[in-house]
Write a protein that holds these residues in place. Structure first.
Motif, PDB file in Angstrom:
ATOM      1  N   THR A 122       0.278   6.523  28.466  1.00  0.00           N
ATOM      2  CA  THR A 122       0.260   6.122  27.052  1.00  0.00           C
ATOM      3  C   THR A 122       0.711   4.675  26.898  1.00  0.00           C
ATOM      4  N   ASP A 143      -5.985   9.840  23.765  1.00  0.00           N
ATOM      5  CA  ASP A 143      -4.929  10.206  24.710  1.00  0.00           C
ATOM      6  C   ASP A 143      -4.922  11.720  24.889  1.00  0.00           C
ATOM      7  N   GLU A 144      -4.680  12.156  26.118  1.00  0.00           N
ATOM      8  CA  GLU A 144      -4.544  13.587  26.432  1.00  0.00           C
ATOM      9  C   GLU A 144      -5.838  14.379  26.223  1.00  0.00           C
TER      10      GLU A 144
END
Ligand SMILES: Nc1ncnc2c1ncn2[C@@H]1O[C@H](COP(=O)(O)OP(=O)(O)OP(=O)(O)O)[C@@H](O)[C@H]1O
Ligand SMILES: [Mg+2]
Length: 396
Positions: A43, A160-161
């Motif tokens: 991140t 993200d993710e």
């Protein structure tokens, strides 16, 4: 002092120059899959890329989809991220949204963007119009509206993710996960002139996607790996932290810290250790570092950080799989030369009564991604020396 919880941004962000440069340069022609195990600094890199691109006049959207469980929720959060991104360009984004989200247009008729409660109305309206049957066309509508956030430059969407999200969707329904990956791929293809994507994935992402026959839907992404800091960078990181905290620094101390934490030099673990060192008022010798490592990082102070790794086995690994993972990790932490995969499979069979090797490998992939283990040919090792030391002390 460096951060030890959320992503490192601004002056806390250290180095990662090669990774950030690789992402920014590759983005000219490719979409990116940023891969690393948990807590390696994904991140932080994404946010730095976002900062760099913004500085160059590009518009970036950032969304974290860790807790997204369906494509329709993904589309919803994409719309919210777009809404939040650029207050200046919000007007043209909304106009475009209203042309495809007709009821949203009705809802917002009497409302001015500046009115309080506008965002809540927007969110309600978007949510109401996306469902499990229309998410793919509505998703296109949202992306088309996003294009209008910036007329002159390509827009970068940072997800993200994504691997967690795909895993969440797959747990509910594998076919939907396949359709979703296929849809994401087609948006990357059809919108490549206007939109670029950076997605964050776990190290097990490709393995898991391959297992349900969908590798073709992500193999257009250019993979960029985030690993630990090099020794040189890790030493500079420590030196800077000492200076920022007003402590005298000597290279021997830095080297001793790295010896204790062990390679790979993950900034997260170094930062935790440094925060403990700086709590202490004493003048530091190399012996003190070793002592602090054993008494603090591997003692009660470290409990808050490392217990998490034990607990997450119980939370994220279901039933017999948690048992199998515990049995395997208990042996792996003791094996000096790595633990043979074949013996780990025996432990898996004993704990689960499952003979399926694919299920065993999936468990290993999860353990790899979640930072516990790494593969060394036909052997398994602990990924981090600190975690291994911790495991040997408290989980054997
Ligand atoms: N470039 C960096 N400079 C300084 N500290 C960093 C850097 N990268 C990571 N860290 C440290 O590691 C921690 C985790 O970073 P980050 O949240 O970016 O990792 P992540 O891989 O996204 O983690 P997660 O898997 O939990 O999402 C930060 O709180 C910080 O202590
Ligand atoms: Mg993260």
């Amino acid at each position: 002092m460096s951060v030890v919880s959320g992503p490192a941004t601004g002056k806390d962000f250290f180095d990662r120059e090669d990774e950030v440069k690789a992402v920014v340069e590759s983005l000219r022609k490719d979409n990116i899959l940023l891969v690393a195990p948990r807590r390696y600094g994904k991140t932080s890199v994404m946010r730095e890329v976002e900062r760099k691109l913004t500085e160059r006049g590009y518009l970036c959207l950032y969304l974290d989809v860790m807790h997204v469980h369906s494509p329709k929720d993904f589309v919803f959060w994409l719309a919210i991220a777009a809404f939040d991104t650029s207050p200046e360009a919000r007007g043209s984004f909304l106009e475009n949204m209203k042309s495809s989200f007709v009821r949203l247009g009705e809802r917002l008729k009497e409302f001015e963007v500046s009115m309080s409660g506008f965002k809540a109305k927007f969110a309600e309206g978007v949510k109401e119009e996306i469902n499990d049957d229309n998410w793919s066309s509505k998703g296109y509508d949202v992306l088309n509206a996003i294009k209008h956030l910036s007329e002159k430059n390509c827009i970068c969407i940072i997800v993200d993710e994504l691997s967690e999200c795909i895993n969440n969707v797959k747990k509910r329904d594998e076919e939907t996960a396949r359709e979703f990956l296929q849809w994401l791929r087609s948006t990357r293809q059809t919108m490549s002139e206007d939109l670029k994507f950076i997605v964050g994935g776990s190290v097990s992402f490709k393995g898991i996607v391959r297992n349900f026959g969908s590798l073709a839907w992500i193999n257009d992404l250019k993979t960029i790996n985030i690993s630990g800091f090099t020794k040189e960078v890790a030493l500079k990181f420590i030196k800077k932290a000492f200076e920022d905290s007003g402590w005298d620094y000597e290279e021997e101390i830095g080297l001793k810290i790295l010896e204790c934490v062990g390679a790979p030099y993950i900034p997260y673990f170094i930062s935790i250790f440094l925060s403990m060192i700086f709590e202490d008022e004493r003048w530091l010798s190399e012996e003190d570092i070793e002592e602090l490592y054993n008494s603090k990082l591997l003692g009660a102070h470290g409990k808050g950080y490392f217990d998490y790794y034990k607990q997450r086995l119980g939370i994220y690994y279901k039933g017999v799989l948690a048992r199998a993972a515990e049995d395997i990790l208990r042996e792996v932490c003791l094996a000096e030369q790595g633990f043979p995969k074949a013996l780990a499979f025996d432990l898996f069979r004993r704990a689960t009564v499952i003979e399926d090797e694919e299920k065993f490998m999936n468990l290993l992939y999860d353990l790899e991604n979640d930072f516990y283990i790494t593969f060394d040919g036909e052997h398994i090792r602990f990924q981090s020396k600190v975690l291994r030391d911790w495991w040997r002390l408290y989980n054997v």
